[in-house]
Design a protein around this motif. Structure first.
Motif, short mmCIF file in Angstrom:
data_model
loop_
_atom_site.label_atom_id
_atom_site.label_comp_id
_atom_site.label_asym_id
_atom_site.label_seq_id
_atom_site.Cartn_x
_atom_site.Cartn_y
_atom_site.Cartn_z
N SER A 72 5.30 -2.07 0.84
CA SER A 72 5.00 -0.42 0.69
C SER A 72 5.67 0.14 -0.10
CB SER A 72 4.43 0.25 1.87
OG SER A 72 5.75 0.35 2.51
N ILE A 73 7.14 0.03 0.10
CA ILE A 73 7.94 0.76 -0.67
C ILE A 73 7.99 0.57 -2.14
CG2 ILE A 73 10.53 1.34 -0.87
CD1 ILE A 73 10.76 0.54 2.10
N VAL A 74 8.10 -0.88 -2.41
CA VAL A 74 8.16 -1.43 -3.70
C VAL A 74 6.92 -1.11 -4.55
CG1 VAL A 74 8.05 -3.39 -5.15
CG2 VAL A 74 9.50 -3.47 -3.24
N LEU A 75 5.62 -1.05 -3.86
CA LEU A 75 4.37 -0.75 -4.44
C LEU A 75 4.17 0.99 -4.72
CD1 LEU A 75 1.78 -3.16 -2.80
CD2 LEU A 75 3.09 -3.38 -4.89
N GLU A 76 4.60 1.54 -3.62
CA GLU A 76 4.65 3.18 -3.89
C GLU A 76 5.86 3.42 -5.03
OE1 GLU A 76 5.52 7.27 -1.36
OE2 GLU A 76 5.89 5.26 -0.50
N VAL A 77 6.88 2.89 -5.05
CA VAL A 77 7.73 3.30 -6.42
C VAL A 77 6.96 2.81 -7.62
CG1 VAL A 77 10.00 2.66 -7.46
CG2 VAL A 77 9.91 3.04 -5.01
N LEU A 78 6.36 1.47 -7.74
CA LEU A 78 5.91 1.02 -8.80
C LEU A 78 4.57 1.85 -9.22
CD1 LEU A 78 5.75 -1.60 -10.54
CD2 LEU A 78 3.99 -2.45 -9.26
N ASP A 79 3.70 2.34 -8.30
CA ASP A 79 2.70 3.24 -8.54
C ASP A 79 3.14 4.44 -9.28
OD1 ASP A 79 -0.40 3.42 -8.15
OD2 ASP A 79 0.48 5.28 -6.96
N ARG A 80 4.11 5.37 -8.45
CA ARG A 80 4.51 6.54 -8.66
C ARG A 80 5.32 6.58 -10.24
NH1 ARG A 80 6.58 10.38 -3.85
NH2 ARG A 80 4.77 9.95 -2.45
N ALA A 81 5.72 5.35 -10.53
CA ALA A 81 6.41 5.37 -11.84
C ALA A 81 5.48 4.90 -13.06
CB ALA A 81 7.41 4.10 -11.95
#
Length: 243
Positions: free
Chosen positions: A83-92
């Motif tokens: 979830s952390i990786v995908l959230e950072v990826l999505d927000r970027a």
């Protein structure tokens, strides 16, 4: 990618393959040490607890040009790093190809060592209030125990939060009798593995054996202790078939 509860024998074949395919392996040092035999020849990026966002950003930066594995204990999508990786990826607004490789989570691993306490519907809840307000955790606990299904508590007690487990057991006691079976599994499939069964009432009186590496399995209304000491929550076949 999830490495499961800790022993390499509990990793999925795809997880092992993903590491073999990777150029870089990123993760918490605690989990990297558990898969050390798979790491020779890899660029290893070690991190520590509390640096999850930095770890996610480093993984994404490397993934633009390299095959990277982000290591997570248990299953990456259950209290893990996905979830952390995908959230950072999505927000970027990034568009990096990724695969979430599942692993055996602590509730599954611990349940297998206790018997079959999670045979049907059940709830998993973390008692860590680092990211979730305690008031919300209390609300979720109250609703979960009202359901009468088994409840697995992750992150039950730490040096910084020694009282959270006691609070959770007090909420359980509002809805369940003191003789409700409880299982404790510490370091499932890792060095120092310990399992024990007790009752809700007994654990409320003395929870000294529980720490952050322990998963606490609180039985539901139908859970019972078998003759061999294990825990079982029947699925209901006994109501339909004679055996």
């Amino acid at each position: 990618m999830g490495i499961g509860p800790g022993g390499m024998a509990q990793m999925t074949g795809r997880a092992v393959e993903a590491i073999r395919e990777a150029e870089y392996v990123v993760g918490n040092a605690f989990y990297l040490d558990q898969i050390a035999p798979l790491l020779p020849g890899k660029q290893v990026v070690r991190s520590s607890m509390g640096r999850e966002v930095d770890r996610a950003k480093a993984c994404i930066d490397l993934a633009r040009d390299h095959r990277v594995v982000m290591v997570s204990g248990g299953d990456p999508g259950i209290y893990g790093m996905a979830s952390i990786v995908l959230e950072v990826l999505d927000r970027a607004g990034e568009t990096v190809d990724y695969e979430v490789v599942p692993g055996v989570t602590a509730s599954c691993a611990g349940a297998s060592l206790l018997g079959s306490p999670l045979s049907g519907d059940h709830v998993t809840l973390s008692l860590s209030d680092l990211l979730t307000p305690w008031e919300e955790i209390e609300h979720r606990l109250d609703l979960a125990f009202q359901m009468g299904v088994p409840v697995v508590l992750y992150n039950p007690k730490s040096h910084g939060r020694p009282e959270n487990l006691g609070r959770a057991l007090a909420i359980a006691a509002r809805h369940l009798p003191p003789e409700t079976p409880v299982g404790l599994v510490r370091n499932a499939y890792r060095e120092g593995q310990e399992t024990a069964t007790t009752t809700l009432g007994a654990l409320a009186e003395d929870d000294a054996a529980v720490d952050m590496r322990t998963a606490v399995f609180i039985g539901g209304k139908e859970t019972f202790r078998m003759k061999d000491g294990g825990m079982l929550t029947p699925r209901g076949y006994g109501r339909k078939y004679v055996y």
